[in-house]
Motif scaffolding. Sequence first.
Motif, PDB file in Angstrom:
ATOM      1  N   GLU A   1      22.074 -38.825   4.366  1.00  0.00           N
ATOM      2  CA  GLU A   1      20.222 -40.081   5.103  1.00  0.00           C
ATOM      3  C   GLU A   1      19.767 -40.382   3.967  1.00  0.00           C
ATOM      4  O   GLU A   1      19.291 -41.539   3.923  1.00  0.00           O
ATOM      5  N   VAL A   2      19.601 -39.474   2.820  1.00  0.00           N
ATOM      6  CA  VAL A   2      18.630 -40.170   1.246  1.00  0.00           C
ATOM      7  C   VAL A   2      19.368 -41.552   1.352  1.00  0.00           C
ATOM      8  O   VAL A   2      19.098 -42.658   1.119  1.00  0.00           O
TER       9      VAL A   2
ATOM     10  N   PHE B   1      21.778 -28.730  -5.182  1.00  0.00           N
ATOM     11  CA  PHE B   1      21.369 -29.424  -4.339  1.00  0.00           C
ATOM     12  C   PHE B   1      20.771 -30.286  -5.146  1.00  0.00           C
ATOM     13  O   PHE B   1      21.250 -31.668  -5.050  1.00  0.00           O
ATOM     14  N   SER B   2      19.690 -30.127  -5.824  1.00  0.00           N
ATOM     15  CA  SER B   2      18.787 -31.236  -6.086  1.00  0.00           C
ATOM     16  C   SER B   2      19.598 -32.479  -7.300  1.00  0.00           C
ATOM     17  O   SER B   2      19.068 -33.746  -7.017  1.00  0.00           O
ATOM     18  N   ALA B   3      19.900 -31.104  -7.904  1.00  0.00           N
ATOM     19  CA  ALA B   3      20.969 -32.471  -9.323  1.00  0.00           C
ATOM     20  C   ALA B   3      21.877 -33.352  -8.843  1.00  0.00           C
ATOM     21  O   ALA B   3      22.124 -35.069  -8.941  1.00  0.00           O
ATOM     22  N   ALA B   4      22.298 -32.774  -7.606  1.00  0.00           N
ATOM     23  CA  ALA B   4      23.542 -33.295  -6.693  1.00  0.00           C
ATOM     24  C   ALA B   4      22.990 -34.678  -6.191  1.00  0.00           C
ATOM     25  O   ALA B   4      23.521 -35.789  -6.000  1.00  0.00           O
ATOM     26  N   LEU B   5      21.171 -34.219  -5.821  1.00  0.00           N
ATOM     27  CA  LEU B   5      21.388 -35.511  -4.764  1.00  0.00           C
ATOM     28  C   LEU B   5      20.709 -36.105  -5.793  1.00  0.00           C
ATOM     29  O   LEU B   5      20.538 -37.637  -5.564  1.00  0.00           O
TER      30      LEU B   5
ATOM     31  N   GLU C   1      21.547 -37.235  -9.081  1.00  0.00           N
ATOM     32  CA  GLU C   1      22.695 -37.632  -9.424  1.00  0.00           C
ATOM     33  C   GLU C   1      23.217 -38.908  -7.953  1.00  0.00           C
ATOM     34  O   GLU C   1      23.224 -40.342  -8.169  1.00  0.00           O
ATOM     35  N   ARG C   2      23.770 -38.325  -6.960  1.00  0.00           N
ATOM     36  CA  ARG C   2      24.298 -39.292  -5.891  1.00  0.00           C
ATOM     37  C   ARG C   2      22.951 -40.316  -5.441  1.00  0.00           C
ATOM     38  O   ARG C   2      23.832 -41.801  -4.931  1.00  0.00           O
TER      39      ARG C   2
ATOM     40  N   HIS D   1      18.747 -46.185  -5.895  1.00  0.00           N
ATOM     41  CA  HIS D   1      17.556 -46.204  -6.259  1.00  0.00           C
ATOM     42  C   HIS D   1      17.072 -47.375  -6.647  1.00  0.00           C
ATOM     43  O   HIS D   1      16.388 -48.157  -7.039  1.00  0.00           O
ATOM     44  N   SER D   2      18.155 -46.925  -8.064  1.00  0.00           N
ATOM     45  CA  SER D   2      17.958 -48.724  -9.313  1.00  0.00           C
ATOM     46  C   SER D   2      18.438 -49.821  -8.586  1.00  0.00           C
ATOM     47  O   SER D   2      17.860 -50.841  -8.485  1.00  0.00           O
TER      48      SER D   2
END
Length: 193
Positions: free
Chosen positions: A169-170, A7-11, A13-14, A19-20
């Motif tokens: 939500e992120v 999950f942390s990797a998917a979060l 990546e997505r 963010h950028s």
Amino acid sequence: MAEPIPFSAALRERSSGAHSGSEHSGFMADLLQGRGTRDDYIALVAQHCDKLTRLPALEADLEFLIGPDWREQVEALPTTARYVERIERVGATWPGGFVAHHYTRYLGDLSGGLFIGKLMQRQFGFDTNGIGFYLFGDIADPRAFKEVYREQLDAAPWDAAEQERVIDEVLLAYRFNTELFEDLGRAKQSSAA
């Protein structure tokens, strides 16, 4: 059979594009590329949410940058008010929503904040006063902290639908950040006119 993506990797990546994108908006890009002023930096610092557990550092920065009466001099921009309202609403009613905003603020601020702090230090001649929000003295090893944080995300008992909801939500939190930078850019332009 391929291993499922944590999950942390998917979060990560997505949300990396969002963010950028928020960091490369006009106002923030100018600040990071040395085209912003000390007043621009102050305007950014004044918009941080006062509910962060790093509140003492934020208050010390504002007192250094503006003076002891900084509370009377700063005003939340419309996006900041909406952002705070969203955090309060989902944070009080939905654990995943709280985590989404915590992730955005803490991992985002830890990752980009160290960089921003060093840039502002060089650009405006700050020592540690004025950039305390971007100093993480209680985190000895930021990389290890982020690894543990991601492990804890992966251990969250969320099914795929809930993970998707947290990722959404992120992304919304990053959209608020981008809109805040746009608000700051408009405020700068209107004060220059």
